[in-house]
Each structure stands twice: as structure tokens, then as C-alpha cells.
Write a protein that holds these residues in place. Sequence first.
Motif, PDB file in Angstrom:
ATOM      1  N   TYR A  96      44.956  45.930  50.915  1.00 10.09           N
ATOM      2  CA  TYR A  96      43.739  46.447  50.275  1.00 10.09           C
ATOM      3  C   TYR A  96      43.973  47.758  49.550  1.00 10.09           C
ATOM      4  CZ  TYR A  96      39.351  48.841  49.640  1.00 10.09           C
ATOM      5  OH  TYR A  96      38.321  49.553  49.088  1.00 10.09           O
ATOM      6  N   LEU A  97      44.588  48.731  50.222  1.00  3.01           N
ATOM      7  CA  LEU A  97      44.738  50.050  49.613  1.00  3.01           C
ATOM      8  C   LEU A  97      45.692  50.007  48.421  1.00  3.01           C
ATOM      9  CD1 LEU A  97      43.796  52.935  49.813  1.00  3.01           C
ATOM     10  CD2 LEU A  97      45.661  53.404  51.416  1.00  3.01           C
ATOM     11  N   ALA A  98      46.761  49.219  48.535  1.00  3.04           N
ATOM     12  CA  ALA A  98      47.698  49.080  47.416  1.00  3.04           C
ATOM     13  C   ALA A  98      46.992  48.480  46.203  1.00  3.04           C
ATOM     14  CB  ALA A  98      48.886  48.210  47.829  1.00  3.04           C
ATOM     15  N   ASP A  99      46.162  47.463  46.439  1.00  2.00           N
ATOM     16  CA  ASP A  99      45.426  46.830  45.335  1.00  2.00           C
ATOM     17  C   ASP A  99      44.445  47.806  44.695  1.00  2.00           C
ATOM     18  OD1 ASP A  99      46.784  44.500  45.866  1.00  2.00           O
ATOM     19  OD2 ASP A  99      45.137  43.545  46.960  1.00  2.00           O
ATOM     20  N   LEU A 100      43.763  48.592  45.529  1.00  3.35           N
ATOM     21  CA  LEU A 100      42.800  49.559  45.009  1.00  3.35           C
ATOM     22  C   LEU A 100      43.504  50.605  44.147  1.00  3.35           C
ATOM     23  CD1 LEU A 100      39.926  50.787  44.949  1.00  3.35           C
ATOM     24  CD2 LEU A 100      40.526  52.032  47.058  1.00  3.35           C
ATOM     25  N   CYS A 101      44.620  51.132  44.635  1.00  2.00           N
ATOM     26  CA  CYS A 101      45.352  52.150  43.880  1.00  2.00           C
ATOM     27  C   CYS A 101      45.910  51.576  42.582  1.00  2.00           C
ATOM     28  CB  CYS A 101      46.470  52.729  44.733  1.00  2.00           C
ATOM     29  SG  CYS A 101      45.915  53.755  46.110  1.00  2.00           S
ATOM     30  N   ARG A 102      46.396  50.335  42.630  1.00  2.00           N
ATOM     31  CA  ARG A 102      46.939  49.717  41.409  1.00  2.00           C
ATOM     32  C   ARG A 102      45.847  49.598  40.344  1.00  2.00           C
ATOM     33  NH1 ARG A 102      47.857  44.982  43.223  1.00  2.00           N
ATOM     34  NH2 ARG A 102      45.922  44.164  42.354  1.00  2.00           N
TER      35      ARG A 102
END
Length: 288
Positions: A127-133
Motif C-alpha cells: 500500500y505505502l509503496a503504491d501511494l508514494c509511487r
Amino acid sequence: MGVTGFIGSGLPELLAGRGISTTGLSRKRTGEVKGVERWQDSHHPDLAGHEIVINLAGAAIDRRWTDEAKREFRESRVGATNRLVEAMAKLPEDARPKVLVNGSAVGIYGDRGDDILKEDARAGTGYLADLCRDWEQAAEEAESLGIRVVTLRTGVVLGKGGQAYEKMKTVFKCGIGGRMGDGNQWMPWIHVADLRGAIVHAALSGTMRGPMNGCAPYPERNRDFTRKLGEALHRPALIPAPAFALRIVLGEFASALLASERAIPAALDSEGFQFEFPTLETALADLA
């Protein structure tokens, strides 16, 4: 944007020392803070006459990640950045800002074990990786407008008054501090003074663009981080927080605390940036 937050609040004075006047925009405060104007997320900010834009806006993520909270996380990051870039696009080409320094986080790398993560490392999963991307991609749209873009991938920010340090300090002062999970995960961190200095450096650099790891040169494993924090505060670090307990109490947010991200500031190093607090010992000595 985000000028009344912990990191952003120190930037106007730092920029003023370089002879640069600032206009602050905040999602929460209005005329009660001198030089700060209200910015509603749903509106386009007025950027006319500004050469540098620093966007640190984003709802606090250190809480349970409910569906409602996730909507707020995304809107305050991706949505706000989209509107920021749209506002730049509406300006005449010769009136647009020259540079955008936009927030992001080392969470973009995901849980990567012992991998050394420079800025050219691939994005991770979760989730966090997708949000940051998505957050970074929204900022990078400004490149098509002729604007230099730097995306600031921050680690754990240490400073008096900052949520991360104050929460950890409280836990240790109560004698219940300790590692999280098995403690093997790498924690990228940075002293707030160095992070502010890095932001100003990125804004004024004529060459820096793309992702920039906002973290100190020497990340620490969680078990070493907590031991050194306990020593600095003259408190033991003997009570671990098991991974299963963190997941019960914090839900999905626990994944961010247990993820291993061995990020290093390669982009800053290549620019010759000098850290005032390069090691955790020097940072804690300043804060404790």
C-alpha cells in the motif's frame, strides 16, 4: 505547502537566510500564523510570482489505515499535488515556477531486507509503496511544463517537537522501550535540521532532479536504533514489541514499522551535501 508542519515550519527562516522571501500555504491554519495563507485541497493555489514551490502537505500516516484514513492519505498527497501541477499549468510559461520540491517517502521501496537502496532502486510493493509511487508521478507531471522536479523520499525524521521522536522518547522515558518485531529491519532516519537543509539545497541546486532520499548516510537496524536511543535517554531498551502485537494494535500500519528499507542519500552525496548529523549518535546527542 505544509509550512505549519514540523518540517516545513523551519523553512521560511532558512530560506530568508539565503535572501529568499516566502509565502506559506497551509491546509489547516489561516491568518493566525503570519505569512501563512489558507489552502483548501479542493482548490488550485495561486502560484503567480513564485520561482520555487516546496510541497510537504500530507495527512499524518502514523495511525490505523482505515478506508477513510486511506482516502485522506491519498487526497492530501496525490490529489493535492495534482492540483498544484494544474495550477502551474494555468500560468503563462514565463511565469511558472522554476522548481518543485515535492514530498514522498522511503516507503516507496517497500520491504527490501538488506538491499542498499539508492534513488535508482525500483519501487517496491504494498500500500505505502503504491501511494508514494502515485504521489511522485503526480509531481513529475510538472516536468512537461519545463519545471525541475525533485521528489523528497523522507525516512524517520528526528527532531524536538516532531511526532516520531517525541513518541519514541515518551515510550522510553516510561521504561517500556524496545525493538519492534525481531529488530532486524533497517530504519532510514534523518535529523530535521539536515532534512531542512537538504530541501533548501534541492530547491536552489541547478542540477538536482528526480528522487532524492531524505535520510542520513548511515541507516540503523531497528534493534541498534532503539538501543542507542535508550542509551541517549538513559533508559533501557528491554521490552520488545512483537510483530503480532503491533499488527493487532496498529493494523496495516504495522507493516510500515516492520519494513526494512536500507536507503542511503546517494543523490545528496553526489552533490556534495554536508550532513551536520551524519550518525545516529550525533543526532541523539543533539536531541536528548
